[in-house]
Design a protein around this motif. Structure first.
Motif, PDB file in Angstrom:
ATOM      1  N   GLU A   1     -66.142  11.731 -35.877  1.00 24.93           N
ATOM      2  CA  GLU A   1     -65.252  12.570 -34.759  1.00 24.93           C
ATOM      3  C   GLU A   1     -65.035  11.177 -33.443  1.00 24.93           C
ATOM      4  N   ALA A   2     -66.219  10.917 -33.069  1.00 26.88           N
ATOM      5  CA  ALA A   2     -66.278  10.250 -32.337  1.00 26.88           C
ATOM      6  C   ALA A   2     -65.526   8.703 -31.946  1.00 26.88           C
TER       7      ALA A   2
ATOM      8  N   GLN B   1     -59.814  -0.522 -33.507  1.00 27.60           N
ATOM      9  CA  GLN B   1     -58.809   0.311 -34.017  1.00 27.60           C
ATOM     10  C   GLN B   1     -58.981   0.958 -34.919  1.00 27.60           C
TER      11      GLN B   1
ATOM     12  N   GLY C   1     -63.422   8.426 -34.607  1.00 35.74           N
ATOM     13  CA  GLY C   1     -62.503   8.395 -34.873  1.00 35.74           C
ATOM     14  C   GLY C   1     -61.058   7.884 -33.125  1.00 35.74           C
ATOM     15  N   ARG C   2     -61.798   9.241 -32.228  1.00 30.82           N
ATOM     16  CA  ARG C   2     -61.337   9.313 -30.779  1.00 30.82           C
ATOM     17  C   ARG C   2     -61.301   7.434 -31.068  1.00 30.82           C
ATOM     18  N   THR C   3     -61.983   7.280 -30.247  1.00 32.64           N
ATOM     19  CA  THR C   3     -62.080   5.488 -30.566  1.00 32.64           C
ATOM     20  C   THR C   3     -61.010   4.750 -30.771  1.00 32.64           C
TER      21      THR C   3
ATOM     22  N   GLU D   1     -53.219   2.686 -29.444  1.00 30.98           N
ATOM     23  CA  GLU D   1     -53.064   3.022 -28.300  1.00 30.98           C
ATOM     24  C   GLU D   1     -52.626   1.986 -26.933  1.00 30.98           C
TER      25      GLU D   1
ATOM     26  N   LEU E   1     -61.626  10.655 -42.317  1.00 28.29           N
ATOM     27  CA  LEU E   1     -62.136  10.393 -40.781  1.00 28.29           C
ATOM     28  C   LEU E   1     -63.408   9.500 -40.910  1.00 28.29           C
TER      29      LEU E   1
ATOM     30  N   GLU F   1     -58.752   5.158 -32.475  1.00 28.90           N
ATOM     31  CA  GLU F   1     -57.201   5.811 -31.676  1.00 28.90           C
ATOM     32  C   GLU F   1     -56.447   5.672 -30.185  1.00 28.90           C
ATOM     33  N   GLN F   2     -57.774   5.647 -29.176  1.00 31.20           N
ATOM     34  CA  GLN F   2     -57.107   5.202 -27.771  1.00 31.20           C
ATOM     35  C   GLN F   2     -57.012   3.839 -28.118  1.00 31.20           C
TER      36      GLN F   2
ATOM     37  N   GLY G   1     -57.371  12.423 -40.475  1.00 35.47           N
ATOM     38  CA  GLY G   1     -58.921  13.194 -39.388  1.00 35.47           C
ATOM     39  C   GLY G   1     -58.921  13.907 -40.432  1.00 35.47           C
TER      40      GLY G   1
END
Length: 340
Positions: A212-213, A146, A215-217, A223, A125, A219-220, A161
Motif C-alpha cells: 500500500e505504501a 512512479q 502504491g501511494r508513493t 502527480e 496493487l 501515485e504521488q 488499488g
C-alpha cells in the motif's frame, strides 16, 4: 451471470465502476484475459459494470498446451457474459529477453485487436508495488518509480488499488478455477523473486502495509511528474528553434538554446532534454544518456557528442553542441570524442 455479494466481489466491482466513471470512455471495453486469477476477476467484474465486454486472449505459444489454456479462457469469458472472446496467437521474439519480447508481442496483439476500445489490464496493487521496486533498483529517477498509470490510452488498470489476494478470493467466490502459469513461480525472473522473497521480507521487517505504501508513493510521484512535465514542456518551447542549424540533412529539425536551458532548474532541464531526444527518435534512454547530454549544456569543455540509442541502420543518433545550441543528428559513425 449473477455475482454473489461477497466482500471480494464488491471490492472489485467498486474498483471497476470507479474507473469507468472517472474516465467516461463509453459503455464498451475490451479486457486482456490470460486465464489467471487477476484477469478472470477483472473480466467478471467488467461484465457486471460495463455495457459490453470483449475478451482478448493472447496465446504466446511458449508452453505446451497453451492453445488449450487460451481456448478455456475464451470459453470462460463467454460463460461470464462477454460479448465476444478472441484468441490471439503471437510469435514471441528474443530481443531484450523472453519477458520483454513476450510483453512486446502481447501489447501489439491487443492493440491490433481492440477495434478502438480501451483495454483493461489485470494489474493489481501487488504488481504496482513490484514495479516501483524494480524502478527503484534501476536508479533512473522519479519517472522509473512512479509505477503504472490507471489509464494510459488505450490501457486501463482499474485494479491498481486491489490486492492479489482479493482477486483470488473473487474467483473462489464464483467457483472459477484460474490458470496457474508456471512462469509465475520461476525464480529465474526478477519479478517472481520480488513477489516471493523481497516483498514478504519487507512486509515482515516493516510491519506490513508495504504494498500500500509503495502504491501511494507511485501515485504521488505520478502527480508530481505530471506538473514537472508540463513545466518542462514550457521550457522546451522557449529553448527550441527550428529548423536545425547543423547543415546536416539527417539532423533533427529542432535545436535547443544551451543558455536558456542552463538557467533552468536541473529537474526541468533534464526533462526538457529527455522530451527533445525522444521526439528526435532516441530509444531506450538511460540516466547516463541524460546526464551526458546535460553536461553539454552545464559543463561544456569542448567535448564531443553523445551517442544515444535510436540510430538507423549504419548510423548513430548523436546529440552534440554547436554554436551554443544542442543538436541531434544521425552520423555514419561515432566521431572521436563521442560517448555512448
Amino acid at each position: 451471470m449473477r455475482l454473489p455479494e461477497t466482500s471480494a466481489v464488491l471490492e472489485l466491482r467498486h474498483a471497476v465502476r470507479g474507473w469507468l466513471v472517472r474516465h467516461d470512455l463509453g459503455s464498451a471495453v475490451a479486457v486482456a484475459l490470460s486465464g489467471g486469477a487477476d484477469s478472470l476477476a477483472l473480466t467478471a467484474a467488467a461484465v457486471a459494470e460495463a455495457g459490453s465486454v470483449d475478451a482478448l486472449i493472447v496465446d504466446h505459444q511458449l508452453q505446451p498446451g497453451s492453445a488449450a489454456v487460451a481456448a478455456t479462457a475464451a470459453a470462460t469469458a463467454l460463460k461470464l457474459g462477454c460479448r465476444s472472446a478472441h484468441v490471439l496467437p503471437v510469435e514471441v521474439g528474443r530481443e531484450g529477453g523472453m519477458e520483454a519480447a513476450a510483453r512486446k508481442a502481447r501489447y501489439a496483439a491487443l492493440d491490433g485487436a481492440r477495434e478502438g476500445l480501451p483495454v483493461l489490464l489485470g494489474h493489481t496493487l501487488d504488481d504496482q508495488a513490484e514495479t516501483v521496486l524494480l524502478g527503484l533498483a534501476r536508479g533512473s529517477g522519479p519517472r522509473s518509480i512512479q509505477g503504472m498509470a490507471a489509464y494510459s490510452p488505450p490501457w486501463g488498470r482499474p485494479l491498481l488499488g486491489v490486492r492479489r489476494t482479493v482477486t483470488r478470493q473473487f474467483c473462489a467466490d464464483l467457483g472459477l478455477i484460474p490458470h496457474e502459469d508456471p512462469h509465475n513461480d520461476s525464480p529465474e525472473f526478477t519479478r517472481v523473486r520480488l513477489r516471493a522473497e523481497v516483498v514478504p521480507l519487507l512486509e515482515d521487517v516493516l510491519g506490513g502495509g508495504v504494498a500500500e505504501a509503495l502504491g501511494r508513493t507511485a501515485e504521488q510521484l505520478r502527480e508530481d511528474n505530471t506538473v514537472l512535465d508540463e513545466l518542462a514542456h514550457d521550457l522546451l518551447r522557449v529553448a527550441s528553434h527550428g529548423p536545425g542549424h547543423t547543415g546536416d540533412t539527417h539532423a533533427h529539425d529542432v535545436t535547443l538554446s544551451c543558455e536558456t536551458l542552463a538557467t533552468a532548474p536541473t529537474a526541468l532541464r533534464r526533462r526538457a532534454i529527455r522530451a527533445w531526444l525522444l521526439d528526435g527518435g532516441a530509444k531506450a534512454l538511460t540516466g547516463k544518456h541524460l546526464q551526458a547530454v546535460d553536461q553539454l549544456v552545464t559543463a561544456w569543455r569542448g567535448q564531443g557528442g553523445v551517442a544515444v540509442g535510436g540510430g538507423e541502420p549504419g548510423t548513430r543518433l548523436v546529440a552534440g553542441r554547436e554554436h551554443g545550441r544542442l543538436t541531434l543528428a544521425h552520423t555514419d559513425r561515432v566521431r572521436p570524442g563521442e560517448r555512448e
